[in-house]
Design a protein around this motif. Sequence first.
Motif, PDB file in Angstrom:
ATOM      1  N   ALA A  48      57.302  22.143 -33.470  1.00 35.29           N
ATOM      2  CA  ALA A  48      56.368  22.833 -32.582  1.00 35.29           C
ATOM      3  C   ALA A  48      57.151  23.682 -31.590  1.00 35.29           C
ATOM      4  O   ALA A  48      56.857  24.866 -31.388  1.00 35.29           O
ATOM      5  N   GLY A  49      58.169  23.090 -30.958  1.00 34.27           N
ATOM      6  CA  GLY A  49      58.944  23.806 -29.950  1.00 34.27           C
ATOM      7  C   GLY A  49      59.727  24.956 -30.540  1.00 34.27           C
ATOM      8  O   GLY A  49      59.820  26.034 -29.942  1.00 34.27           O
ATOM      9  N   THR A  50      60.301  24.741 -31.721  1.00 32.64           N
ATOM     10  CA  THR A  50      61.109  25.787 -32.332  1.00 32.64           C
ATOM     11  C   THR A  50      60.253  26.999 -32.668  1.00 32.64           C
ATOM     12  O   THR A  50      60.623  28.144 -32.403  1.00 32.64           O
ATOM     13  N   LEU A  75      57.422  27.777 -31.312  1.00 34.30           N
ATOM     14  CA  LEU A  75      56.953  28.378 -30.064  1.00 34.30           C
ATOM     15  C   LEU A  75      58.045  29.269 -29.468  1.00 34.30           C
ATOM     16  O   LEU A  75      57.791  30.384 -29.010  1.00 34.30           O
TER      17      LEU A  75
END
Lengths: 298, 327, 237
Positions: free
Chosen positions: B115-117, B119
């Motif tokens: 998710a973070g990557t 984003l």
Amino acid sequence: MRNLLGTLLIGLTLGSVYSLMALALVLVWRSTRVVNFAQAGQAIVTTYIAYEIVTRTGVFWLAVLFAVAAGALIGAGVEYFLMRTLFRHVDEGPVAALAPVIATLGLLGVIRSIVGMIWGNDFRSFYSPVSTDNFVLAGETIPFSRLNLLIILATVVVMIIFSIIFQRTDLGLSLRAAAFQPEIARLAGIRVGPIRTLGWVFAGVAGAIAGVLVTPTTILSPNSLDLLLVFGFVAAVIGGLESLPGAVLGGLVLGLGVSIVLNYVGTSLVFPSIFVVLIISLIVRPNGLLGNKKVRSA
Amino acid sequence: MHKLSTKKALIAFVIFGWILVIVADRVDELRVYQGATIAITTLSIASIILLTGYSGQVSLGHGAFLAFGAYAAALAQTYWQSPFWFTLLVAVMVSAAFGFILGFAAGRLSGPYLAGTTLALAVGLPTLANQFSFLGGETGLVYDAGLPPARFGEEFTLYKWFFWIAVFVVLIAMFLLRNLLNSRFGRTWKSLRANPTAAALCGVNVAQSKVMAFTISAGVAGLSGALLGMISIVAPSAFPLSLSFTIITGAILAGVTSLLGSMLGAVVLVVIPEIADVISHQLGDSEKVVTNLPGFIISVLLILTVLFSPNGPAEAMRKRREQHAKH
Amino acid sequence: MSSLVVSNLTVSHGAIRALRDISFEVQEGELTAIIGANGAGKTTLLRTLSGLKDAESGTATWRDRNILGKRPEDLVRRGISHVSEGKSVIPELTVRENLVIGGLWRRDKSGTERAIKEAVELFPRLGERMSQSANTLSGGERQMLAIGRALVSRPRLLLLDEPSLGLAPLIIEQIFAAIKNLQKSMNLTVVLVEQNANSALEIADTGVILNLGELVASGNAGELLEDPALKSAYLGY
Ligand SMILES: Nc1ncnc2c1ncn2[C@@H]1O[C@H](COP(=O)(O)OP(=O)(O)O)[C@@H](O)[C@H]1O
Ligand SMILES: [Mg+2]
């Protein structure tokens, strides 16, 4: 030599704010197992509050105080009203595991649009509380000002306070126990619910401080902290996402890296290089610089 | 829901396209433009459904793949003077290539890391456009499908032409996707999402099929990005982070497990700014409200959906029906 | 006087019914062994009693007050400590911290220090490793630490889930001796879950035998040990 010193000092300054944001993300991750993308939104609200107070009173410290209090309050509110409801509702299905993360993303959207409705989407300047003139050392200017110094010192102070709380107090012990093994913590009598809220409160405080420190070096707008969120996330990942010292170390490593790229390669490659760093660190050191080997599949 | 045979589905797609074209002849320019937007959004939502609903991976930054596709297509047009159909192909290939790279990393991550990557990708990518002059900076690149053929007559407007192209391309892409998801691949992905361990024990190459899903999803997203560039512009402002939010919201609203729902999600997304317009009008047309209300409504919808029906209303209804059937 | 009373308790994990209509009583100060093979429902029973798991129907009281549907952190305050299955320690904390957390809720630093000292007297090996990370302990030491942590909470009812799991016979003997010793010296009520029927029943006063979620026998531990039918069917020797 002068260039090297400048790179190092800029790296430390950048690293400081990255560390604070990384710390906020790690605190929430440890207490709730959610990466809180709304952290950037929470911090933007507190930064606008600080901005209002600075423009009205001109007293920076008062603004920081209010930002910190608001950050704590918003953190508690998000955990208590949104996260708790979410975990009560979500049970199964393809999205269930992703629901909390998606909810924080939605919250980021809500906060930004509300901020936009209140303050508008135009850029504002948040005046620096101290001089931004570069220091002169032995007749040469180095790219380092009182503001940079303030950022580094403030971060160090925050880190010291946090590490005292986490390492030396019963509260900190409860926070750590609840973060690592919530079930055992409960069996030992720790009230994990309020402790979880407290994790969000500390995260809100760290994010608020990061926001007010970094904004005088750039501009203020409803999405001006998005990049800080990304840098904070990368720093947290480099540090292993679980560890508070790891977050700080990750922030510093990233800050130095970015500063080196800025100075010796050029602005254009900052983003691609941090993205590459993120991917490499995820693949090569899945548990961060300080972590041991477990797979990141939670 | 019973499955149509491929032949019947093909007929249904053709008839549906025909109806759209006839309807488009009778409505005004704005509606035609919105129709094109719905078609394109349907495709971008479908790319998320493929990724999240079928292979169980998440991407919070799919707007980045739309941007890869749009820029690739625009570059092909600007620097190689490629024909339009070829630029669409370039969009798919380039975006899929980036998807392959990211999917390779994604195969080793999951949940928050992925998710973070993704984003990070969506946040950082627009900053790149300003750094390289061949990407056109803030103003971006010109990309269009050319004028409509003269034999369609004077009446045939540019927007109608865009609409035709968008509907035509999207219908073909959706038809191919539908067949793909009903094939062995689709079933493999579904089994993966339900239970990766069991799937692995059954001899499914988990990593490989996840990368595959990411690659195809990125390719589809790239195609929709190019179409989006065609009807608007190819510039950083066309691919803000909120675009990624919007696509996810559409997918979640649609219920991430049904391809058919993606059209419903797209309609909702296009209608929301209209509603927001009406509301901001009532509130006195303050510019701050006008610009921010659509984003507000979309984000609130996203939160409410994950809170009360995390797998989408369609999925919830299906479950209720199943329970009825049991009793 | 019966202090722990379980009646008609039924517990499910989704569609799987793990316990069906279980009833038994434990007297104050008594050591009761719960015996059963893998999957008998022993862990489910303890988790229900300590508040980690909700029951479907039935009742359970400790000292005449309901304990079902309560939070584990509240039950600790009522004197119920649960050492969960599989060495329930927090590896990221030091040995000392693992002990301290058991006493945090009482907000009584000197009381906690005293309790820690008693725990260390019971398991001297912990004393030598106080500032080490719990991660570095052996299996037996971890089990001692888990029990020690529970003791720091000053329990009146101690729930132990297979403390012998995966340990060497010599260590098991030490741990069982310590449990017996605790029961006697502190008049502690103990519920000991074990697959290791023989050694558990030897130190227990009473026993309960579970099989596939149902209670098949209960009563005096010595008599259960001697019962030839039980021996061949459930106790496995
Ligand atoms: N979390 C769970 N989800 C589903 N089934 C479970 C769960 N925990 C235990 N069970 C099932 O409940 C039954 C009893 O398990 P348990 O209480 O762990 O038995 P024991 O401790 O005696 O080995 C078993 O059939 C087991 O598979
Ligand atoms: Mg068990």
